[in-house]
Design an enzyme around this catalytic site. Structure first.
Site, PDB file in Angstrom:
ATOM      1  N   LYS A 188      39.312 141.477  95.582  1.00  0.00           N
ATOM      2  CA  LYS A 188      39.521 142.317  96.777  1.00  0.00           C
ATOM      3  C   LYS A 188      38.350 143.285  96.863  1.00  0.00           C
ATOM      4  CE  LYS A 188      40.975 145.798  98.568  1.00  0.00           C
ATOM      5  NZ  LYS A 188      40.018 146.528  99.398  1.00  0.00           N
ATOM      6  N   GLY A 241      37.332 152.298  90.478  1.00  0.00           N
ATOM      7  CA  GLY A 241      37.550 153.113  91.667  1.00  0.00           C
ATOM      8  C   GLY A 241      38.102 154.473  91.290  1.00  0.00           C
ATOM      9  N   SER A 242      38.861 155.041  92.211  1.00  0.00           N
ATOM     10  CA  SER A 242      39.309 156.421  92.029  1.00  0.00           C
ATOM     11  C   SER A 242      40.545 156.508  91.131  1.00  0.00           C
ATOM     12  CB  SER A 242      39.635 157.036  93.388  1.00  0.00           C
ATOM     13  OG  SER A 242      40.739 156.371  93.946  1.00  0.00           O
ATOM     14  N   THR A 245      43.951 155.778  92.945  1.00  0.00           N
ATOM     15  CA  THR A 245      44.294 154.360  93.098  1.00  0.00           C
ATOM     16  C   THR A 245      44.652 153.755  91.738  1.00  0.00           C
ATOM     17  OG1 THR A 245      42.838 154.204  95.013  1.00  0.00           O
ATOM     18  CG2 THR A 245      43.466 152.141  93.988  1.00  0.00           C
ATOM     19  N   GLY A 246      43.927 154.152  90.700  1.00  0.00           N
ATOM     20  CA  GLY A 246      44.231 153.654  89.348  1.00  0.00           C
ATOM     21  C   GLY A 246      45.668 153.963  88.956  1.00  0.00           C
ATOM     22  N   GLU A 264      38.574 151.363  85.385  1.00  0.00           N
ATOM     23  CA  GLU A 264      37.339 152.134  85.184  1.00  0.00           C
ATOM     24  C   GLU A 264      37.317 153.154  86.328  1.00  0.00           C
ATOM     25  OE1 GLU A 264      34.134 153.656  85.758  1.00  0.00           O
ATOM     26  OE2 GLU A 264      32.972 151.779  85.829  1.00  0.00           O
ATOM     27  N   CYS A 299      29.507 156.047  89.236  1.00  0.00           N
ATOM     28  CA  CYS A 299      30.612 156.570  88.425  1.00  0.00           C
ATOM     29  C   CYS A 299      30.112 157.328  87.207  1.00  0.00           C
ATOM     30  CB  CYS A 299      31.589 155.473  88.044  1.00  0.00           C
ATOM     31  SG  CYS A 299      30.817 154.095  87.199  1.00  0.00           S
ATOM     32  N   GLU A 398      35.713 165.001  90.563  1.00  0.00           N
ATOM     33  CA  GLU A 398      34.582 164.144  90.887  1.00  0.00           C
ATOM     34  C   GLU A 398      34.270 164.237  92.382  1.00  0.00           C
ATOM     35  OE1 GLU A 398      35.071 159.799  90.855  1.00  0.00           O
ATOM     36  OE2 GLU A 398      33.266 159.740  89.628  1.00  0.00           O
TER      37      GLU A 398
HETATM   38  P1  ADP Z   1      36.969 155.248  96.463  1.00  0.00           P
HETATM   39  O1  ADP Z   1      37.476 156.641  96.591  1.00  0.00           O
HETATM   40  O2  ADP Z   1      35.816 155.082  95.551  1.00  0.00           O
HETATM   41  O3  ADP Z   1      36.883 154.503  97.755  1.00  0.00           O
HETATM   42  P2  ADP Z   1      39.354 153.819  95.947  1.00  0.00           P
HETATM   43  O4  ADP Z   1      40.104 153.851  94.682  1.00  0.00           O
HETATM   44  O5  ADP Z   1      40.022 154.344  97.176  1.00  0.00           O
HETATM   45  O6  ADP Z   1      38.040 154.544  95.601  1.00  0.00           O
HETATM   46  O7  ADP Z   1      38.828 152.370  96.291  1.00  0.00           O
HETATM   47  C1  ADP Z   1      38.412 151.424  95.346  1.00  0.00           C
HETATM   48  C2  ADP Z   1      39.080 150.110  95.683  1.00  0.00           C
HETATM   49  O8  ADP Z   1      40.487 150.286  95.602  1.00  0.00           O
HETATM   50  C3  ADP Z   1      38.794 149.583  97.079  1.00  0.00           C
HETATM   51  O9  ADP Z   1      38.615 148.179  97.025  1.00  0.00           O
HETATM   52  C4  ADP Z   1      40.059 149.924  97.831  1.00  0.00           C
HETATM   53  O10 ADP Z   1      40.315 149.058  98.912  1.00  0.00           O
HETATM   54  C5  ADP Z   1      41.099 149.746  96.754  1.00  0.00           C
HETATM   55  N1  ADP Z   1      42.358 150.460  97.022  1.00  0.00           N
HETATM   56  C6  ADP Z   1      42.532 151.630  97.683  1.00  0.00           C
HETATM   57  N2  ADP Z   1      43.832 151.951  97.749  1.00  0.00           N
HETATM   58  C7  ADP Z   1      44.524 150.978  97.115  1.00  0.00           C
HETATM   59  C8  ADP Z   1      45.911 150.730  96.836  1.00  0.00           C
HETATM   60  N3  ADP Z   1      46.862 151.552  97.236  1.00  0.00           N
HETATM   61  N4  ADP Z   1      46.232 149.620  96.135  1.00  0.00           N
HETATM   62  C9  ADP Z   1      45.267 148.769  95.699  1.00  0.00           C
HETATM   63  N5  ADP Z   1      43.964 148.942  95.948  1.00  0.00           N
HETATM   64  C10 ADP Z   1      43.583 150.024  96.645  1.00  0.00           C
END
Ligand code: ADP
Length: 494
Positions: A188, A241-242, A245-246, A264, A299, A398
């Site tokens: 994704k 990612g963030s 979301t993690g 990560e 990151c 961050e």
């Molecule tokens: P950033 O703030 O760096 O955009 P995110 O964590 O929002 O970090 O995004 C990193 C990835 O996580 C992207 O591919 C985003 O589409 C995906 N993402 C964001 N929200 C969700 C969620 N609720 N469930 C799964 N994946 C998500």
């Protein structure tokens, strides 16, 4: 690298993108598409399929079928290796096209993108292709009439959620070891950086990866990402990612099939400068590059500069001087050192952090504003904020932008205390000529990667992973393989 070759690609039209499921391009099940805006000028570049839950489920079902009939995992290691090697060659052969497409989508300066994106991705895929026929099982130290064997098996279906800052590099960190170990993968990409990654997936099919072994679904994280997280048929979820979301991904796993989740996440990495650094000018140059390249959207960026009080003012002046010489602007120019911020939302967020920092007593020593370019787009000045206390928001959260917070320290213990005063632990550095001090700092700073007299650039042979709320598990190196295998014991009565 030749600027004219880049310029020849900069305005090429980009076809609307669809998902890649079971070896075929397919639109969203309800026909919906999302606009892709280029951060270079804010204009529409193309559209990508806006995936539905049904699309994600179809991709997972295809990956499951591919795993169950062993069309990928069941091939001899030499055959899998050949396909992955060919994929790496195709990435390299298409490097410039991939890099330019990625830059138009995410805004990274091209000089960095060429190396960090297709260049690094090809190297990573090749590294794991080379490794795959060197991973052996084990024989337990059994005696007499029993034999204990430890098999290393692929886990099954891997879900990989990729961010927008380095889609190819980070994508390859997950895809390389996952596919090398025989898993099927559903990918994704991030909403604001799907294009180059989708092309890289296409190249995998061209290299001979069987249909279903690698599927990719574009769309919103909250829809298709959530569907992946909640799936009963995904065995391992890998993510960069963030933190927010993690955290959600761990919840999804707990609410569904308790899939393994490797994260990560962000960082607030300290770059610690002692007065006895071997070369303070070099330290200042690397400190500026370590936070401002890719507009700070890295990151492991060294976003907290901790400077020994006796050299604080001179050192900050030197970092500012280097930053002034870093050209911000057209990401497709080889002369650019700092490209675009990925999106308008991200830019607004960065500026908000600067306001908060000044409200909390920090002083803007340099930058702090948006740069308006004739072409439009999202650009921000490299920004240095001094007088940052360890508790300040800018020291704790961050930013993921070109914003450097500076704090002074007096002693080694002071530096370690400040360095360890966040919830993160991803990267860091110490600059000193004193060998004992360097080792003490490496031991003392709670982090996944610690540099000495340098910053960044650790190659694919060493692991990258966070401690604390920077995550768990490792990308890169042979250690990354562990995420994608199950150990199975065979206990045999002879
Ligand atoms: P950033 O703030 O760096 O955009 P995110 O964590 O929002 O970090 O995004 C990193 C990835 O996580 C992207 O591919 C985003 O589409 C995906 N993402 C964001 N929200 C969700 C969620 N609720 N469930 C799964 N994946 C998500």
């Amino acid at each position: 690298m030749d600027q004219s070759k880049i310029d020849a690609l900069r305005d090429q039209s980009v076809f609307p993108q669809s998902h890649l499921i079971d070896g075929k391009h397919v639109p969203a099940s309800d026909g919906a598409a999302m606009d892709v805006l280029s951060p270079l000028d804010g204009r529409m570049l193309t559209t990508v399929a806006k995936g539905t839950v049904a699309d994600m489920e179809a991709a997972i079902a295809s990956a499951r079928a591919a795993f169950d009939d062993r069309r990928w995992a069941g091939q001899p290691p030499a055959a899998r290796k050949k396909i992955l090697m060919k994929w790496a060659d195709l990435i390299e052969a298409n490097a410039l096209e991939l890099a330019v497409l990625g830059v138009r989508d995410n805004g990274t300066e091209i000089g960095m993108a060429i190396k960090a994106e297709p260049g690094s991705a090809a190297g990573t895929i090749r590294y794991y292709a080379e490794a795959l026929d060197k991973v052996y099982g084990e024989i337990a130290p059994t005696q007499g009439d029993v034999l204990g064997l430890i098999h290393k098996e692929p886990v099954g279906v891997v879900g990989a959620i990729i961010p927008w800052n380095f889609p190819l590099m980070i994508g390859a960190w997950k895809l390389g070891p996952a596919l090398a170990m025989g898993n099927s993968v559903v990918l994704k990409p991030a909403e604001t950086a799907s294009l180059s990654l989708m092309r890289m997936v296409e190249l995998a099919q061209e290299a001979g990866l069987p249909p279903g072994a690698l599927n990719a679904v574009t769309g919103e994280g909250a829809v298709v990402g959530e569907a992946m997280g909640l799936s009963m048929d995904v065995d391992v979820l890998v993510f960069t990612g963030s933190g927010g979301t993690g955290r959600r991904l761990m919840e999804y796993a707990a609410r569904s099939n308790m899939k393994r989740v490797y994260l990560e996440l962000g960082g607030k990495s300290p770059n610690i400068i002692f007065a006895d650094a071997p070369d303070l000018d070099e330290a200042a140059k690397v400190a500026a590059h370590g936070i401002f390249r890719n507009a700070g959207q890295v990151c492991v960026a060294g976003s907290r500069l901790l400077v020994e009080a006796s050299i604080h003012d001179d050192f900050v002046a030197q970092v500012a001087k280097v930053a002034q010489g870093m050209r911000v602007g057209d990401p497709l120019s080889l002369k650019t050192a700092i490209g675009a911020v990925n999106s308008e939302t991200q830019l607004r967020q960065n500026l908000g952090f600067v306001d908060t920092a000044t409200n909390e007593g920090g002083q803007v020593r340099m930058g702090g504003s948006r740069i308006l370019q004739e072409t439009g787009g999202y650009f921000m000045e490299p920004t240095i904020i001094t007088g940052v206390t360890p508790e300040a928001t800018i020291a704790q959260k961050e930013v993921f932008g070109p914003v450097l917070g500076v704090s002074a320290f007096d002693t080694d213990d002071d530096a370690i205390r400040i360095a360890n005063s966040t919830v993160y632990g991803l990267a860091g550095a110490v600059w000193t000529s004193n060998l004992s001090r360097a080792h003490r700092m490496v031991r003392g700073v709670r982090t996944g990667v610690m540099h000495v007299n340098t910053y960044g650039g650790a190659d694919g042979t060493v692991p990258l992973g966070g401690v604390g709320q920077s995550g768990n598990g490792h990308d890169k190196s042979l250690h990354a393989l562990e995420k994608y295998i199950n150990l199975k014991t065979a206990w045999i009565k002879l």
